[in-house]
Design a protein around this motif. Sequence first.
Motif, PDB file in Angstrom:
ATOM      1  N   ALA A   1       0.841  -1.199   0.000  1.00 40.53           N
ATOM      2  CA  ALA A   1       0.000   0.000   0.000  1.00 40.53           C
ATOM      3  C   ALA A   1       0.876   1.249   0.000  1.00 40.53           C
ATOM      4  CB  ALA A   1      -0.912  -0.011   1.222  1.00 40.53           C
ATOM      5  N   VAL A   2       0.290   2.338  -0.433  1.00 43.85           N
ATOM      6  CA  VAL A   2       0.992   3.616  -0.485  1.00 43.85           C
ATOM      7  C   VAL A   2       1.064   4.193   0.928  1.00 43.85           C
ATOM      8  CG1 VAL A   2       0.936   5.943  -1.458  1.00 43.85           C
ATOM      9  CG2 VAL A   2       0.096   4.020  -2.793  1.00 43.85           C
ATOM     10  N   SER A   3       2.248   4.621   1.320  1.00 41.05           N
ATOM     11  CA  SER A   3       2.395   5.236   2.642  1.00 41.05           C
ATOM     12  C   SER A   3       1.680   6.587   2.645  1.00 41.05           C
ATOM     13  CB  SER A   3       3.873   5.409   2.985  1.00 41.05           C
ATOM     14  OG  SER A   3       4.465   6.335   2.093  1.00 41.05           O
ATOM     15  N   ARG A   4       1.336   7.059   3.798  1.00 37.87           N
ATOM     16  CA  ARG A   4       0.614   8.339   3.932  1.00 37.87           C
ATOM     17  C   ARG A   4       1.388   9.483   3.271  1.00 37.87           C
ATOM     18  NH1 ARG A   4      -3.847   6.573   5.309  1.00 37.87           N
ATOM     19  NH2 ARG A   4      -4.204   5.478   7.238  1.00 37.87           N
ATOM     20  N   GLN A   5       2.701   9.503   3.444  1.00 37.92           N
ATOM     21  CA  GLN A   5       3.482  10.613   2.888  1.00 37.92           C
ATOM     22  C   GLN A   5       3.614  10.545   1.368  1.00 37.92           C
ATOM     23  OE1 GLN A   5       4.723   8.440   5.153  1.00 37.92           O
ATOM     24  NE2 GLN A   5       6.762   7.726   4.569  1.00 37.92           N
ATOM     25  N   ASN A   6       3.320   9.399   0.739  1.00 32.17           N
ATOM     26  CA  ASN A   6       3.459   9.273  -0.715  1.00 32.17           C
ATOM     27  C   ASN A   6       2.125   9.347  -1.462  1.00 32.17           C
ATOM     28  OD1 ASN A   6       6.212   9.082  -0.588  1.00 32.17           O
ATOM     29  ND2 ASN A   6       6.251   6.862  -0.579  1.00 32.17           N
ATOM     30  N   ARG A   7       1.035   9.527  -0.761  1.00 29.24           N
ATOM     31  CA  ARG A   7      -0.284   9.540  -1.417  1.00 29.24           C
ATOM     32  C   ARG A   7      -0.420  10.677  -2.416  1.00 29.24           C
ATOM     33  NH1 ARG A   7      -4.428   6.260   2.078  1.00 29.24           N
ATOM     34  NH2 ARG A   7      -2.888   4.828   2.894  1.00 29.24           N
ATOM     35  N   GLU A   8       0.058  11.852  -2.065  1.00 35.76           N
ATOM     36  CA  GLU A   8      -0.034  12.981  -2.991  1.00 35.76           C
ATOM     37  C   GLU A   8       0.723  12.690  -4.282  1.00 35.76           C
ATOM     38  OE1 GLU A   8       0.661  17.130  -1.972  1.00 35.76           O
ATOM     39  OE2 GLU A   8      -0.246  16.721  -0.009  1.00 35.76           O
ATOM     40  N   ARG A   9       1.884  12.046  -4.155  1.00 36.61           N
ATOM     41  CA  ARG A   9       2.673  11.686  -5.343  1.00 36.61           C
ATOM     42  C   ARG A   9       1.908  10.713  -6.235  1.00 36.61           C
ATOM     43  NH1 ARG A   9       7.248  10.626  -2.073  1.00 36.61           N
ATOM     44  NH2 ARG A   9       8.274  12.601  -1.848  1.00 36.61           N
ATOM     45  N   LEU A  10       1.244   9.742  -5.623  1.00 37.69           N
ATOM     46  CA  LEU A  10       0.473   8.779  -6.413  1.00 37.69           C
ATOM     47  C   LEU A  10      -0.685   9.472  -7.121  1.00 37.69           C
ATOM     48  CD1 LEU A  10      -0.040   5.841  -7.328  1.00 37.69           C
ATOM     49  CD2 LEU A  10      -1.610   5.669  -5.398  1.00 37.69           C
ATOM     50  N   ILE A  11      -1.360  10.380  -6.446  1.00 33.52           N
ATOM     51  CA  ILE A  11      -2.479  11.108  -7.065  1.00 33.52           C
ATOM     52  C   ILE A  11      -1.958  11.969  -8.218  1.00 33.52           C
ATOM     53  CG2 ILE A  11      -4.307  12.817  -6.694  1.00 33.52           C
ATOM     54  CD1 ILE A  11      -4.757   9.968  -5.400  1.00 33.52           C
ATOM     55  N   ALA A  12      -0.824  12.634  -8.035  1.00 31.44           N
ATOM     56  CA  ALA A  12      -0.228  13.432  -9.119  1.00 31.44           C
ATOM     57  C   ALA A  12       0.130  12.537 -10.303  1.00 31.44           C
ATOM     58  CB  ALA A  12       1.004  14.176  -8.616  1.00 31.44           C
ATOM     59  N   LEU A  13       0.665  11.357 -10.006  1.00 29.30           N
ATOM     60  CA  LEU A  13       0.996  10.405 -11.071  1.00 29.30           C
ATOM     61  C   LEU A  13      -0.270   9.940 -11.777  1.00 29.30           C
ATOM     62  CD1 LEU A  13       2.982   8.614 -12.625  1.00 29.30           C
ATOM     63  CD2 LEU A  13       2.854   6.966 -10.728  1.00 29.30           C
ATOM     64  N   ARG A  14      -1.308   9.617 -11.010  1.00 29.59           N
ATOM     65  CA  ARG A  14      -2.579   9.179 -11.602  1.00 29.59           C
ATOM     66  C   ARG A  14      -3.114  10.231 -12.581  1.00 29.59           C
ATOM     67  NH1 ARG A  14      -7.851   9.003  -7.909  1.00 29.59           N
ATOM     68  NH2 ARG A  14      -7.490  11.239  -8.046  1.00 29.59           N
ATOM     69  N   GLU A  15      -3.103  11.488 -12.172  1.00 24.45           N
ATOM     70  CA  GLU A  15      -3.633  12.550 -13.028  1.00 24.45           C
ATOM     71  C   GLU A  15      -2.763  12.752 -14.269  1.00 24.45           C
ATOM     72  OE1 GLU A  15      -6.731  13.758 -12.477  1.00 24.45           O
ATOM     73  OE2 GLU A  15      -6.621  12.186 -10.961  1.00 24.45           O
ATOM     74  N   ALA A  16      -1.455  12.637 -14.115  1.00 24.46           N
ATOM     75  CA  ALA A  16      -0.554  12.769 -15.268  1.00 24.46           C
ATOM     76  C   ALA A  16      -0.745  11.612 -16.249  1.00 24.46           C
ATOM     77  CB  ALA A  16       0.900  12.837 -14.793  1.00 24.46           C
TER      78      ALA A  16
END
Length: 182
Positions: free
Chosen positions: A64-79
């Motif tokens: 699972a994605v750690s709490r501190q990396n969630r924003e990065r995953l969302i940015a990647l998803r949108e890109a």
Amino acid sequence: MSFTWTPHRFAGGALALDVANSVILRFDAQRTVDRFADDRQLDNFAAAASTFSAERALFGDLAAVSRQNRERLIALREAIDRYFRGRTLGRESRTALAELLDAAAAALRGAESEQSLEAATARSALALISVPEPERMKICGNCGWLFLDRSKNRSRAWCDMAVCGNRVKANRHYRRKKEGQS
């Protein structure tokens, strides 16, 4: 709202597309749902992807994605969505590609392990950029999800025939029947 990650939710054919498709009805402001807005759903996604994703053999059991990396995953998803949707619609953009590459690099740098969801998603997206037949990527005619058409004759129109295909066919049948009764 109760929700379960089912095989249909992984109809994209690649982990990167499945992550992009985690936004339901993306272009309908009244009905759109971000499945990753609920932390529990995001936590459950990695385990479900390990079971249902078409690329599960490549990435194995995902963490699972750690709490501190969630924003990065969302940015990647949108890109991922911006670049591949634009490319599929014939509006490929160098800017969208650069944003995708930046987001993938950030996800890879910040990932806690190779088996993390964000690292696997980044690697999946990078592999899709160089897919030998980019015309195999399509947008579902019903729900708008991105998917890879792996059919022999490249005629697939829906992300999942059992769900979207049946809905479209049932609606078509209903309209014909209703018009016949008029």
